[in-house]
Design an enzyme around this catalytic site. Structure first.
Site, PDB file in Angstrom:
ATOM      1  N   ILE A 151      -8.003  -1.011   0.752  1.00 31.62           N
ATOM      2  CA  ILE A 151      -9.981  -0.233   1.236  1.00 31.62           C
ATOM      3  C   ILE A 151     -10.329   0.768   0.677  1.00 31.62           C
ATOM      4  O   ILE A 151     -11.417   0.336   0.834  1.00 31.62           O
ATOM      5  CB  ILE A 151      -9.258  -0.229   2.492  1.00 31.62           C
ATOM      6  CG1 ILE A 151     -10.571   0.975   3.592  1.00 31.62           C
ATOM      7  CG2 ILE A 151      -8.525   1.455   3.066  1.00 31.62           C
ATOM      8  CD1 ILE A 151     -11.406  -0.945   4.164  1.00 31.62           C
ATOM      9  N   LYS A 189      -8.683   4.853   9.429  1.00 31.71           N
ATOM     10  CA  LYS A 189      -7.930   4.855  10.776  1.00 31.71           C
ATOM     11  C   LYS A 189      -6.721   4.063   9.961  1.00 31.71           C
ATOM     12  O   LYS A 189      -6.603   3.182   9.418  1.00 31.71           O
ATOM     13  CB  LYS A 189      -9.168   4.795  11.574  1.00 31.71           C
ATOM     14  CG  LYS A 189      -9.002   2.557  10.419  1.00 31.71           C
ATOM     15  CD  LYS A 189      -8.453   1.619  10.432  1.00 31.71           C
ATOM     16  CE  LYS A 189      -7.259   1.363  11.224  1.00 31.71           C
ATOM     17  NZ  LYS A 189      -6.985   0.004  10.682  1.00 31.71           N
ATOM     18  N   ASP A 191      -2.595  -3.283  13.599  1.00 32.07           N
ATOM     19  CA  ASP A 191      -3.494  -1.796  12.654  1.00 32.07           C
ATOM     20  C   ASP A 191      -4.445  -2.639  12.678  1.00 32.07           C
ATOM     21  O   ASP A 191      -5.346  -1.897  12.775  1.00 32.07           O
ATOM     22  CB  ASP A 191      -2.560  -2.550  10.575  1.00 32.07           C
ATOM     23  CG  ASP A 191      -3.617  -1.827   9.551  1.00 32.07           C
ATOM     24  OD1 ASP A 191      -3.497  -0.817  10.043  1.00 32.07           O
ATOM     25  OD2 ASP A 191      -4.295  -2.492   9.450  1.00 32.07           O
ATOM     26  N   SER A 196      -2.902   7.789  -6.493  1.00 34.41           N
ATOM     27  CA  SER A 196      -1.963   6.694  -5.983  1.00 34.41           C
ATOM     28  C   SER A 196      -0.746   6.496  -6.922  1.00 34.41           C
ATOM     29  O   SER A 196      -1.029   7.014  -8.308  1.00 34.41           O
ATOM     30  CB  SER A 196      -2.925   5.893  -5.605  1.00 34.41           C
ATOM     31  OG  SER A 196      -2.464   4.650  -4.947  1.00 34.41           O
TER      32      SER A 196
HETATM   33  P1  NAP Z   1      -3.084  -1.097   0.310  1.00 34.42           P
HETATM   34  O1  NAP Z   1      -3.623  -1.908  -0.320  1.00 34.42           O
HETATM   35  O2  NAP Z   1      -1.805  -1.685   0.864  1.00 34.42           O
HETATM   36  O3  NAP Z   1      -3.142   0.583  -0.024  1.00 34.42           O
HETATM   37  C1  NAP Z   1      -2.759   1.769   0.636  1.00 34.42           C
HETATM   38  C2  NAP Z   1      -2.389   2.567  -1.037  1.00 34.42           C
HETATM   39  O4  NAP Z   1      -1.675   3.570  -0.625  1.00 34.42           O
HETATM   40  C3  NAP Z   1      -1.121   1.541  -2.663  1.00 34.42           C
HETATM   41  O5  NAP Z   1      -2.254   1.127  -2.957  1.00 34.42           O
HETATM   42  C4  NAP Z   1      -0.551   2.969  -2.534  1.00 34.42           C
HETATM   43  O6  NAP Z   1      -0.433   3.261  -3.314  1.00 34.42           O
HETATM   44  C5  NAP Z   1      -0.743   4.105  -1.994  1.00 34.42           C
HETATM   45  N1  NAP Z   1      -0.182   4.845  -1.202  1.00 34.42           N
HETATM   46  C6  NAP Z   1       0.772   4.704  -0.739  1.00 34.42           C
HETATM   47  N2  NAP Z   1       1.457   6.261  -0.386  1.00 34.42           N
HETATM   48  C7  NAP Z   1       0.890   6.989  -1.129  1.00 34.42           C
HETATM   49  C8  NAP Z   1       1.115   8.166  -1.797  1.00 34.42           C
HETATM   50  N3  NAP Z   1       2.008   9.247  -0.188  1.00 34.42           N
HETATM   51  N4  NAP Z   1      -0.160   9.150  -1.965  1.00 34.42           N
HETATM   52  C9  NAP Z   1      -1.140   8.606  -2.417  1.00 34.42           C
HETATM   53  N5  NAP Z   1      -0.907   6.853  -2.784  1.00 34.42           N
HETATM   54  C10 NAP Z   1       0.122   6.673  -1.621  1.00 34.42           C
HETATM   55  O7  NAP Z   1      -3.459  -0.713   2.300  1.00 34.42           O
HETATM   56  P2  NAP Z   1      -4.519  -0.522   2.208  1.00 34.42           P
HETATM   57  O8  NAP Z   1      -4.871  -2.195   2.823  1.00 34.42           O
HETATM   58  O9  NAP Z   1      -5.928  -0.522   1.784  1.00 34.42           O
HETATM   59  O10 NAP Z   1      -4.846   0.025   4.063  1.00 34.42           O
HETATM   60  C11 NAP Z   1      -4.549   1.453   3.721  1.00 34.42           C
HETATM   61  C12 NAP Z   1      -4.854   1.952   4.876  1.00 34.42           C
HETATM   62  O11 NAP Z   1      -6.642   1.455   5.529  1.00 34.42           O
HETATM   63  C13 NAP Z   1      -4.552   1.632   6.360  1.00 34.42           C
HETATM   64  O12 NAP Z   1      -3.900   2.579   7.458  1.00 34.42           O
HETATM   65  C14 NAP Z   1      -5.451   0.699   7.020  1.00 34.42           C
HETATM   66  O13 NAP Z   1      -5.517   0.699   8.825  1.00 34.42           O
HETATM   67  C15 NAP Z   1      -6.559   1.084   6.478  1.00 34.42           C
HETATM   68  N6  NAP Z   1      -7.318  -0.185   6.164  1.00 34.42           N
HETATM   69  C16 NAP Z   1      -7.335  -0.781   5.626  1.00 34.42           C
HETATM   70  C17 NAP Z   1      -8.593  -1.971   5.435  1.00 34.42           C
HETATM   71  C18 NAP Z   1      -8.288  -3.671   5.059  1.00 34.42           C
HETATM   72  O14 NAP Z   1      -9.443  -3.941   5.310  1.00 34.42           O
HETATM   73  N7  NAP Z   1      -7.722  -3.884   4.502  1.00 34.42           N
HETATM   74  C19 NAP Z   1      -9.682  -2.390   6.367  1.00 34.42           C
HETATM   75  C20 NAP Z   1     -10.010  -0.789   7.459  1.00 34.42           C
HETATM   76  C21 NAP Z   1      -8.763   0.502   7.345  1.00 34.42           C
HETATM   77  P3  NAP Z   1       0.524   2.593  -5.636  1.00 34.42           P
HETATM   78  O15 NAP Z   1       0.006   1.096  -4.496  1.00 34.42           O
HETATM   79  O16 NAP Z   1      -0.108   3.403  -6.539  1.00 34.42           O
HETATM   80  O17 NAP Z   1       1.608   2.597  -4.862  1.00 34.42           O
END
Ligand code: NAP
Length: 306
Positions: A12, A88, A166, A34
Site C-alpha cells: 500500500i 487502517k 482486513d 522498513s
Molecule cells: P505488506 O505489503 O505486507 O507491507 C507491509 C510492510 O510493512 C512490509 O513491507 C514490511 O517491511 C513492513 N513492516 C513490517 N513490520 C515493520 C516494522 N516493525 N517497521 C517498519 N516496517 C515494517 O502489507 P500492505 O498490503 O502494504 O498492508 C499494510 C497495511 O496497509 C495493512 O494494515 C493493510 O490493511 C493496509 N492496506 C493495505 C491495502 C492493500 O491493498 N494492500 C489497501 C489499504 C490498506 P519489509 O518488507 O521491509 O520487512
C-alpha cells in the site's frame, strides 16, 4: 511543507502513499523506514529508532505496516514529537488506539486514523442522498481472492492480522459513515482455517436505528473479480455502492463513477489535521470487528495453503 517519513514500505505504501505524497506540494517525503524494503529517491532506515538517532529533520510519519506493528511505532513517533497518520486499521486493539489518542492530545500533536474507503468517490454523494431517507435494510458483500490481493502476506493470518476483516473493515468504515446511528452486532459466524489465527470468511448481522437489519458476507476464497458491494434499501429508493465505494447507483439509474482520489484526499485531510494539531480518530469500524471476535461463533475449516 510537512517533512514526512513512510514507515512500512510494502504494497500500500508503494501503490498509494508514495504517489499521493509526491503529487502533494504540502508534503516532502524525506525517508522510508522498513526492515527489508527501500523507497527510491530518498534515504532509508530499517527502523524508526535508527531514523530518529540520525537527527534528520522531520515533522510527521505515516505508518503503513501490518497492524500488529503499528502501536509501538506510533507511540515512539508521538513521543518523539512527530505528527502521526495511521493506515487502517488504526491498531491491533481498541486500547492501543486509546493510548495513542491520549499521548497525542497530551502532547498537542496531530493523530489521524485514516479510513481510505470513506474517501471513495461514491461515499459523500451516498451520504447526502441518505440524509432525508430512512434506512430499512442493507447488505454488504465483500469477497475477494486472498491469493490475488494479499500474496505472501503471512501477517494477515497471525493473531492481530484480521484475516478476512482486513478488507472487510473497509466496508464497515463506509457503513459506519453512512448509517445515521451506531450499528449493533446481533450475531456472527467466523470461519478459521485450522492452521490460522484469523478468519478466512465471516457472516455477520447487525441492526441499526429502529431495527434496520444489515447483513454482511465476507469471503477470502472468492474466485474471479472481487465483489466489494453495499446495497442499502430505504423508505424512498435503493442505493448501491460497488467497487469499494467507487461506483454509486441510485434506484437502478446510470452508475456514477468519478476518478479514484482516496489517498490524495487522505493527505489533504492530514495536512489540515496537522495544521490544527488535532486528534482525528474514529474507532467504530474497529469496535465492530472486535465485537465480531468477542461475540461471534467460531467454525474450524480446511487449512489455508497459499
Ligand atoms: P505488506 O505489503 O505486507 O507491507 C507491509 C510492510 O510493512 C512490509 O513491507 C514490511 O517491511 C513492513 N513492516 C513490517 N513490520 C515493520 C516494522 N516493525 N517497521 C517498519 N516496517 C515494517 O502489507 P500492505 O498490503 O502494504 O498492508 C499494510 C497495511 O496497509 C495493512 O494494515 C493493510 O490493511 C493496509 N492496506 C493495505 C491495502 C492493500 O491493498 N494492500 C489497501 C489499504 C490498506 P519489509 O518488507 O521491509 O520487512
Amino acid at each position: 511543507m510537512i517533512r514526512i517519513a513512510l514507515v512500512g514500505v510494502g504494497k500500500i505504501a508503494l501503490d498509494q502513499h508514495v504517489p499521493a505524497l509526491r503529487n502533494n506540494i504540502d508534503f516532502e517525503l524525506v525517508a522510508g523506514v522498513s526492515p527489508h524494503h527501500q523507497l527510491a529517491d530518498t534515504v532509508n532506515f530499517t527502523s524508526l529508532a535508527e531514523l530518529l538517532d540520525t537527527g534528520l529533520k522531520l515533522d510527521a510519519v505515516s505508518i503503513c505496516t501490518p497492524p500488529q506493528a503499528r502501536f509501538e511505532i506510533a507511540r515512539d513517533a508521538l513521543q518523539a514529537g512527530l505528527h502521526t497518520m495511521l493506515e487502517k486499521p488504526p491498531a491491533a486493539t481498541l486500547n492501543e488506539v486509546g493510548i495513542l489518542q491520549t499521548i497525542a492530545s497530551e502532547s498537542g500533536l496531530a493523530l489521524f486514523a485514516s479510513w481510505h474507503s470513506r474517501e471513495a468517490a461514491g461515499v459523500a454523494p451516498a451520504l447526502k442522498w441518505l440524509a432525508d431517507r430512512r434506512v430499512t435494510a442493507a447488505r454488504i458483500t465483500w469477497k475477494e481472492d486472498v491469493r490475488v490481493w494479499h500474496p505472501g502476506q503471512a501477517w494477515i493470518w497471525e493473531a492481530g492480522g484480521f484475516g478476512v476483516f482486513d478488507p472487510g473493515i473497509n466496508a464497515l468504515s463506509i457503513m459506519t459513515r453512512l448509517m445515521p446511528k451506531q450499528l449493533r452486532l446481533t450475531g456472527a459466524e467466523l470461519s478459521f482455517p485450522s492452521n490460522c489465527q484469523a478468519p478466512i470468511a465471516a457472516d455477520l448481522n447487525f441492526e441499526c436505528d429502529g431495527g434496520a437489519r444489515v447483513a454482511m458476507e465476507l469471503d477470502f476464497l472468492h474466485g474471479g473479480p472481487p465483489v466489494w458491494d453495499i446495497e442499502i434499501e430505504t423508505d424512498a429508493g435503493v442505493l448501491k455502492l460497488e467497487k469499494g465505494g467507487a461506483v454509486l447507483t441510485i434506484d437502478g439509474g446510470e452508475p456514477q463513477v468519478s476518478p479514484d482520489r482516496e489517498y490524495p484526499r487522505l493527505y489533504e485531510h492530514f495536512k489540515k489535521i496537522v495544521a490544527e494539531r488535532r486528534v482525528c480518530v474514529d474507532v467504530e469500524p474497529l469496535r465492530l470487528v472486535a465485537d465480531a471476535f468477542l461475540r461471534g461463533r467460531r467454525k474450524v475449516v480446511e487449512p489455508f495453503v497459499e
